[in-house]
Scaffold this motif. Structure first.
Motif, PDB file in Angstrom:
ATOM      1  N   VAL A   1       0.841  -1.199   0.000  1.00 48.56           N
ATOM      2  CA  VAL A   1       0.000   0.000   0.000  1.00 48.56           C
ATOM      3  C   VAL A   1       0.877   1.251   0.000  1.00 48.56           C
ATOM      4  O   VAL A   1       0.692   2.180  -0.799  1.00 48.56           O
ATOM      5  N   LEU A   2       1.872   1.245   0.870  1.00 44.90           N
ATOM      6  CA  LEU A   2       2.755   2.406   1.001  1.00 44.90           C
ATOM      7  C   LEU A   2       3.536   2.648  -0.288  1.00 44.90           C
ATOM      8  O   LEU A   2       3.657   3.790  -0.745  1.00 44.90           O
ATOM      9  N   ALA A   3       4.052   1.570  -0.876  1.00 47.35           N
ATOM     10  CA  ALA A   3       4.844   1.715  -2.094  1.00 47.35           C
ATOM     11  C   ALA A   3       3.989   2.328  -3.209  1.00 47.35           C
ATOM     12  O   ALA A   3       4.432   3.233  -3.920  1.00 47.35           O
ATOM     13  N   VAL A   4       2.752   1.838  -3.330  1.00 42.62           N
ATOM     14  CA  VAL A   4       1.867   2.386  -4.358  1.00 42.62           C
ATOM     15  C   VAL A   4       1.622   3.866  -4.089  1.00 42.62           C
ATOM     16  O   VAL A   4       1.692   4.706  -4.999  1.00 42.62           O
TER      17      VAL A   4
ATOM     18  N   ILE B   1       4.707   5.985  -5.009  1.00 38.03           N
ATOM     19  CA  ILE B   1       4.878   6.116  -6.464  1.00 38.03           C
ATOM     20  C   ILE B   1       3.829   7.075  -7.037  1.00 38.03           C
ATOM     21  O   ILE B   1       4.147   8.023  -7.762  1.00 38.03           O
ATOM     22  N   VAL B   2       2.561   6.857  -6.652  1.00 37.16           N
ATOM     23  CA  VAL B   2       1.485   7.684  -7.205  1.00 37.16           C
ATOM     24  C   VAL B   2       1.660   9.145  -6.793  1.00 37.16           C
ATOM     25  O   VAL B   2       1.590  10.060  -7.619  1.00 37.16           O
ATOM     26  N   TYR B   3       1.935   9.373  -5.501  1.00 38.66           N
ATOM     27  CA  TYR B   3       2.016  10.760  -5.048  1.00 38.66           C
ATOM     28  C   TYR B   3       3.277  11.463  -5.536  1.00 38.66           C
ATOM     29  O   TYR B   3       3.254  12.672  -5.770  1.00 38.66           O
ATOM     30  N   SER B   4       4.384  10.733  -5.683  1.00 37.47           N
ATOM     31  CA  SER B   4       5.575  11.363  -6.257  1.00 37.47           C
ATOM     32  C   SER B   4       5.270  11.824  -7.676  1.00 37.47           C
ATOM     33  O   SER B   4       5.613  12.943  -8.069  1.00 37.47           O
TER      34      SER B   4
END
Lengths: 427, 509
Positions: free
Chosen positions: A244-247, A250-253
């Motif tokens: 969840v955190l990795a997604v 990536i999305v927010y960056s």
């Protein structure tokens, strides 16, 4: 030899970014030694990830709010409140997890919209609105829970806090192969992306970091990723919350770097008036930022509640301070306009390793708080010292991203403009 | 008479990676007004910071002799003790404190730690009389005009028994009348034995007050011209600053004027706080395709207010009136509406309202028209860089790359970034508010060329400027504004500084 000098010059020119990375590594090594190797044991690394996940989720939203020049003091209370709401929905009302989770995120969005309205459209400073929110939502938490904890939660929800991806080898292997595949794949993707970006920069004649530094940096990141993969794989595999955190990262960056919304956020924090006069709908952007913060705070509250398997009246207390500290240690500027999601993650990890390491050593919360406070002070102090030293008015990471040594300062010579066509049709 | 009061020898100041000053020499005689000229970024302000102790004595090389004694300042306080006072371009006054409090700020007239208010106000009144300012010393600073605030700064300097007064572009924010008053005051103080160093872009001012001019170019002192040797002429100074003669200050152009693009009718704007005051009153004007229209007026006439109220109601309240484009009435009540209708407004205050100074060039250029670079909300970074590189080349923006931070550029280059931003939004009408403010002579010519090319490409351009020669040099038609009213509309063939000034000072009955 000159390559070495070039690299050294480059390192000093972006001392802040390198510094925070080095600081994280030094802290890890320090506690690894002090705890006789407990810190980096597979089980503890897994713990570290799960324990800090909700702070890191909050730090993503927080750094965005800070970039826009605001602050949010209410996220801890909102996380606690959503935990309580989840308790009522799932345990009391018997809602299924797939219904309760979106419902809780929606409540988070509404909470964010409530605060965003006062901040963006009424114009009350975020500090005041969210200070009020801190009290309001703590109060609502207590009312919702009637001052008692709600427990237990069904396994499906608990997986969000403490669950792992399934073991595809069926428990026959020493390593969790799914984790290995994800870790190695992720590392390859990061390296590929870095190379691609370097090629694009060269293509557009933008300065690149020296090859030596580029190789060392990315090699280091890759090794680090692989070590973590190995450690996770040799325990129970990949925690679901890490996915969840990795997604989210990536999305927010991507959102902050490449979307109109992200660009407008930086523009508002960098110069509100200029943003307004460029046609940016500053109120709308601010409103959305707080809605987003509310959703992320709700998610953090869910993860936290799932991990504890209980919704508690004091749940989420102090989260706002940890996530704000993470953003600032990660290089965000108090005045806004500067900061990155990745930086906030590293800042959050520094705080997390400190927490975890000191807990293993058996230091009480008294010393833990003392030391964490000093680290925050030193990190931002170093930032400001560094800014004064180089005499740049601009910020930390962005301002020092490019070297000015080899090129003359941008003074004007007085050649009149060459009469080239100026009006451009930019399709 | 030629007794040196200040000698700076071999001043070299290096910033990480940049040599800001290189072996600079400056000799100032007692009782003279000494001007320092140079392009933006030449090193004038750095030199003054070295002199006044903003940069401590161990951070640069070279010697400073003041009244024949070597100086080693570690801070401004040290230099002020010796009677060297600097007044910065951005005034350092506290808006909510009174005039008297500001004058004695940090230097309070106190007994045992308690301020003696009677004495403070009394002494302040005396100082105000010396600078010719008739204001009550207890008036808060925010209630007096910028011109008067400048005088308060000088009064503050006098309270410190100034021997050498340094003024960094003192008239940059003043109208002609206030500027004249200030220059007279400098001459008056000279009569009382105060030596002044004045940094200025305005060559006619320098001709009026300066006994000597030192020219700085690229961090080096080029030469010192002296009045008594007949060396101070406009041509000579410009040649020194840019390193060659400028044949013409304005580019040649043949206007090709077409149909009307924008018409503003009966435009009236109330002051945001004082509702009884009409800042713009029943103003009507128009601009045609390929035309450069000037908007002249004294400070406070309502030029910027007119432009900003049209551009998305960013100024004023109870705005009334109509805006037509190609004969159709349009709604410009938000900035994005105005931009969508092809209107662009480049502000007079680029640092506060025009640029995100901590961001790089390409992101500033794309700021007003990101949607042109985006698909479904996602920005195409490569396209953005391509666009920015295009403008860097065509506008001649001097920077290592489009990833350079705009805050580090010189004023002229920053202005080119602002213009690029608006050109990229592809407007039909450009309103340029003081497009050459704080920009040196060479870069001004570049900006004029850009304006001429914009008009040649069929854009309608409105230029707001306080410099009449500039309007006369680039416009086809000039409107004059006085106290919110349009008082005149003068075709360029009939326009002279005198006629314009006549309309600009005219009171509408």
């Amino acid at each position: 030899m000159s390559a070495l000098r070039e690299s050294l010059g480059f390192l000093t020119s972006r001392l802040r970014q390198v510094g925070i990375f080095v600081a994280l590594i030094l802290i890890v090594i320090l506690f690894q030694v002090l705890t006789d190797g407990i810190l980096l044991q597979p089980q503890n690394v897994t713990n570290l990830v799960v324990q800090n996940s909700y702070i890191l989720i909050l730090a993503i939203g927080m750094v965005m709010v800070i970039i826009a020049g605001h602050i949010d003091l209410s996220v801890g209370s909102i996380a606690g409140f959503i935990g309580a709401v989840a308790g009522v929905m799932i345990v009391h009302w018997g809602w299924a997890w797939w219904l309760a989770i979106p419902a809780c995120l929606l409540v988070g969005a509404l909470v964010g919209a409530w605060q965003g309205y006062w901040i963006a459209y009424v114009g009350i400073p975020a500090f005041i609105v969210t200070l009020a929110g801190m009290l309001i939502f703590r109060g609502l938490t207590l009312i919702t829970l009637k001052n008692q904890q709600i427990t237990p939660f069904p396994n499906e929800l608990r997986a969000l806090g403490g669950g792992f991806l399934p073991d595809i080898s069926g428990g026959t292997s020493v390593l969790e192969w799914l984790t290995v595949i994800l870790g190695v794949g992720g590392t390859a993707a990061i390296l590929f992306q870095a190379l691609k970006e370097r090629r694009v920069r060269r293509k557009f004649n933008l300065e690149n970091e020296p090859m030596a530094w580029f190789a060392v940096k990315n090699g280091f990141i890759a090794v680090l990723m692989l070590i973590i993969t190995f450690l996770l794989a040799s325990y129970r595999g990949t925690p679901i919350v890490l996915i969840v955190l990795a997604v989210l990262v990536i999305v927010y960056s991507a959102l902050m770097n490449n979307s109109i919304f992200g660009r407008h956020t930086y523009a508002i924090g960098g110069n509100l008036h200029a943003a307004e006069l460029s046609g940016i709908k500053t109120k709308k952007v601010t409103f959305r930022l707080f809605v987003n913060m509310g959703v992320l705070a709700a998610l953090a509250g869910l993860v936290f509640t799932a991990r504890l398997n209980s919704a508690q009246p004091a749940g989420g207390t102090g989260f706002e301070l940890d996530s704000i500290a993470a953003a600032f240690i990660g290089g965000a500027a108090v005045q806004g306009g500067i900061g990155t999601v990745a930086g906030a993650m590293i800042g959050g990890l520094i705080m997390g390793v400190l927490n975890n390491g000191m807990s293993i050593l058996g230091l009480g919360t008294d010393y833990q708080q003392l030391i964490k406070g000093l680290v925050l002070l030193l990190a931002v102090g170093f930032d400001i010292f560094n800014k004064n030293r180089t005499g740049s008015g601009g910020g930390s990471s962005m301002g020092r991203r490019f070297k000015w040594k080899t090129t003359p300062p941008a003074t004007e010579t007085s050649t009149p403009a060459t009469p080239e066509p100026v009006v451009v049709d930019a399709k | 008479m030629n007794v040196p009061i200040l000698q700076m020898r071999g001043i070299t100041k290096t910033f990480p990676g940049v040599k800001a000053l290189q072996d600079v020499t400056l000799d100032v005689n007692r009782g003279e007004v000494h001007a320092i000229c140079g392009e933006n970024g030449a090193g004038k302000s750095t030199l003054m910071k070295v002199l006044s102790g903003v940069y401590a004595h161990n951070t640069f090389d070279g010697d400073i002799l003041f009244e024949n004694e070597p100086c080693e300042f570690s801070s401004i306080t040290d230099s002020e003790k010796r009677g060297i006072v600097i007044i910065h371009q951005e005034l350092a006054l506290s808006p909510y404190l009174s005039i008297a409090e500001n004058i004695y700020l940090g230097n309070e007239l106190a007994k045992n730690g308690w301020v003696d208010w009677r004495k403070t106000n009394l002494e302040a009144a005396k100082l105000l009389a010396r600078v010719g300012l008739s204001e009550n010393p207890v008036t808060p600073i925010q209630h007096i005009s910028v011109g008067k605030q400048q005088l308060v700064e000088i009064a503050k300097a006098l309270s410190k028994e100034v021997k050498l007064l340094i003024l960094d572009e003192p008239t940059a924010a003043l109208n002609d009348e206030d500027s004249d008053h200030l220059l007279d005051l400098i001459l008056h103080l000279k009569g009382q034995g105060v030596t002044s160093i004045i940094i200025s872009h305005k060559l006619n001012e320098i001709r009026k007050v300066a006994d000597a001019v030192t020219i700085i170019r690229d961090g080096k002192s080029i030469e010192t011209l002296r009045l008594d040797q007949g060396q101070i002429t406009q041509e000579r100074i410009i040649r020194g600053m840019v390193g060659r003669d400028l044949e013409s200050l304005y580019p040649d152009r043949t206007p090709n004027i077409g149909e009307e693009v924008l018409r503003i009718e009966d435009w009236t704007v109330q002051h945001p706080q004082d509702h009884s005051r009409m800042v713009v009153n029943n103003a009507s004007l128009n601009v045609r395709k390929g035309e450069v229209v000037g908007l002249a007026g004294l400070m406070g006439a309502g030029r910027t207010e007119l432009a900003m109220s049209v551009f998305g109601r960013t100024y004023g309240r109870a705005v009334s009136g109509k805006v037509y484009k190609y004969g159709q009435e349009i709604n410009t009540s938000t900035v994005s509406d105005a931009i969508d209708h092809g209107i662009a407004y480049a502000t007079e205050d680029r640092k506060h309202y025009g640029l995100n100074l901590i961001e790089d060039i390409k992101r500033n250029i794309s700021m007003a028209a990101l949607n042109k670079l985006a698909k479904r909300g996602w920005v195409d970074g490569n396209k953005e860089t391509t666009v920015a590189n295009h403008y860097r080349k065509s506008m001649n923006i001097k920077a290592p790359s489009v990833a350079a931070i705009t805050g580090k550029l010189s004023g002229g280059n920053q202005q080119k970034v602002v213009l690029s931003k608006w050109m990229f939004s592809d407007p039909d009408v450009l309103i340029l508010d003081e497009p050459t403010r704080g920009i040196d002579v060479g870069a001004k010519f570049e900006i004029y060329t850009i304006i001429a090319e914009l008009a040649a490409a069929g854009k309608a351009v409105i230029v707001i400027s306080s410099e009449l020669p500039e309007l006369l040099g680039i416009c086809d038609r000039i409107y004059t504004l006085s106290a919110g009213h349009i008082t005149g509309e003068v075709p360029i063939a009939e326009a002279t500084q005198e006629t314009l000034m006549h309309f600009m000072t005219k009171e509408k009955e």
